[in-house]
Design a protein around this motif. Structure first.
Motif, PDB file in Angstrom:
ATOM      1  N   VAL A 191       0.870  -1.184   0.000  1.00  0.00           N
ATOM      2  CA  VAL A 191       0.000   0.000   0.000  1.00  0.00           C
ATOM      3  C   VAL A 191       0.903   1.229   0.000  1.00  0.00           C
ATOM      4  N   ARG A 199      -4.914   1.044  -8.365  1.00  0.00           N
ATOM      5  CA  ARG A 199      -4.264  -0.258  -8.320  1.00  0.00           C
ATOM      6  C   ARG A 199      -3.273  -0.323  -9.466  1.00  0.00           C
ATOM      7  N   THR A 209       0.382  -3.067  -6.209  1.00  0.00           N
ATOM      8  CA  THR A 209       0.404  -1.876  -5.364  1.00  0.00           C
ATOM      9  C   THR A 209      -0.987  -1.266  -5.320  1.00  0.00           C
ATOM     10  N   LEU A 210      -1.463  -1.012  -4.110  1.00  0.00           N
ATOM     11  CA  LEU A 210      -2.769  -0.388  -3.899  1.00  0.00           C
ATOM     12  C   LEU A 210      -2.569   1.021  -3.361  1.00  0.00           C
ATOM     13  N   GLU A 212      -2.881   4.252  -1.165  1.00  0.00           N
ATOM     14  CA  GLU A 212      -3.095   4.427   0.269  1.00  0.00           C
ATOM     15  C   GLU A 212      -4.414   5.125   0.578  1.00  0.00           C
ATOM     16  N   ARG A 219      -9.669  -1.995  -0.781  1.00  0.00           N
ATOM     17  CA  ARG A 219      -8.422  -2.748  -0.943  1.00  0.00           C
ATOM     18  C   ARG A 219      -8.722  -4.236  -1.105  1.00  0.00           C
TER      19      ARG A 219
END
Length: 465
Positions: A191, A199, A209-210, A212, A219
């Motif tokens: 994150v 995303r 990768t997500l 924040e 998520r």
């Protein structure tokens, strides 16, 4: 059940199977004269006879409900009402007959009309600044989900297989998905700040990768989407191949929609979610809390519960922005969405913006007397930074009032006296006294008189076919 349509629907299905009235009547255990009355909408159909009709004709009850015919009627009325066609008024009875008795011909008429609209817009020079013409594939994707009733059994099966291997409760699902991505696919989930993205998947680095800014439930959904991309690809591609999209853009939109479907089915397994929906009487906020998903995700899942032999309440689902643009819609309830133009400003979908975060309820009655229990709430996504407006939409659902007892939002409502008359859109609505009307209906002539001012912004002469 739309009684005005079921007779023509039965007649069409019987003709398609090359059955005489006498032959079908014998199979149903009724007289041919009684079946003739049913086919001409002069006799109601009992629940037991309805079930027997479905079994005999080899269709489910949804096919006998008149839902598809009603949607066809709305689309045909829009096409025939377009003043640029310069066509004579087509009587409503003829529109209904075409939709019910010759649906393939009706679809061909609509295909020609849509092609004409594209050609007209193209000839008129509607283009992007780059010079590229605007051809929107979202309508093709939307039609696919509408045609399938927003239910895809192969995708349900794929999601159930993944969920069975995970073997966890809803509260543990996010962690289990992250662990499966790491253990089975070598993916690390992080994150981090993401500029302009929610995303990002780097296949070479084996990194998901997500952003924040995503809340916890979002998520989880994005991780489920990634798992669907890796493990449900075969099922998704099979559905996509059957759909045969006309352009790569339409194909990609459909593919993403199908992957979203798998992600939702993974986070909210069919049987468990259906049981919870029934026990909680479709209280969406309670359902969202139980499965660790967002309000919108729970609403979307409710609209998919149409498995044969284990059907949920048939809901429609719609998502609208403050400008009235529809960005998502599905209808298992048979609600006749207008394809072009806005929807009725009296509908709860629009009034819900006035009370953000609160569930608004309305019993909405269409001009033909069909009534729906509707509920709507705003949903807001995080802003990227201070000063950036938060994207806000209204998510709304509805079902026929016959299902009201199964829905918590109907508690305390007088389903008859609390009805609010709405139309499909101003251009298709015949209500003469509507103070919220934006413009006059296309099928009627304006009746202008400078000596008189009415409560409605437009006066017009009604004419019926």
């Amino acid at each position: 059940m739309a009684r005005a349509l079921i007779g023509r629907t039965v007649r069409r299905l019987r003709s398609e199977r090359r059955l005489t009235q006498q032959a079908l009547a014998v199979r149903l255990g009724i007289s041919a004269s009684y079946l003739n009355l049913i086919e001409h909408d002069q006799r109601a159909v009992t629940a037991s006879l309805l079930i027997k009709l479905g079994e005999t004709l080899g269709v489910d009850l949804a096919a006998l409900s008149g839902r598809s015919e009603r949607q066809l009627e709305v689309a045909l009325r829009e096409a025939f009402a377009d003043p640029l066609l310069a066509a004579d008024a087509v009587p409503e009875a003829e529109v209904a007959e075409l939709a019910a008795a010759a649906p393939n011909a009706a679809q061909a008429v609509l295909a020609l009309y849509r092609a004409w609209r594209v050609a007209r817009e193209d000839a008129g020079g509607i283009a992007l600044p780059s010079g590229r013409r605007v051809l929107l594939p979202n309508e093709e994707a939307r039609d696919l989900f509408d045609d399938r009733g927003n239910h895809f059994p192969p995708l349900e099966t794929a999601a159930e297989a993944i969920a069975a291997e995970l073997g966890v409760t809803p509260a543990e699902m996010n962690h289990a998905i992250a662990e499966r991505l790491r253990r089975v696919h070598g993916l690390t989930v992080t994150v981090q700040p993401l500029d302009g993205a929610l995303r990002r998947y780097d296949a070479a680095a084996r990194m998901l990768t997500l952003a924040e800014t995503l809340p916890r439930e979002s998520r989880g959904f994005h991780m489920a989407f990634q798992l669907a991309l890796l493990e449900a690809r075969e099922a998704v591609e099979a559905v996509l191949a059957d759909a045969a999209p006309s352009t790569p853009e339409a194909g990609m939109l459909i593919r993403i929609g199908l992957l979203n479907y798998v992600a939702g089915a993974l986070l909210m397994p069919y049987a468990a979610f259906l049981d919870a929906a029934r026990s909680l009487r479709h209280d969406v906020e309670a359902l969202a809390a139980r499965f660790g998903v967002s309000f919108e995700q729970a609403c979307h899942r409710l609209s998919t519960l149409q498995r044969q032999g284990a059907r949920g309440v048939p809901f429609f689902f719609v998502r609208v922005d403050p400008a009235g643009n529809v960005s998502k819609r599905f209808s298992a309830a048979g609600f006749p969405f207008a394809r072009y133009g806005g929807s009725c400003p009296r509908w709860v979908v629009h009034t819900a913006f006035s009370q953000p975060g609160a569930v608004q309820v309305q019993v909405a009655e269409l001009p033909d007397g069909t009534a729906y229990l509707c509920f709507a709430r705003t949903v807001t996504r995080p802003a990227r930074m201070w000063g950036d407006p938060k994207p806000t939409h209204v998510v709304a659902m509805g079902c026929g009032v016959s299902y009201a007892d199964a829905v918590a939002y109907a508690d305390g409502l007088d389903l008859e006296r609390s009805r609010v008359g709405i139309g499909l859109s101003c251009r298709l609505c015949d209500r003469p006294d509507c103070r919220s009307r934006a413009f006059p209906p296309l099928e009627h002539r304006l009746a202008l008189d400078p000596k008189t001012a009415g409560v409605a912004p437009y006066r017009f002469e009604t004419r019926r076919g």
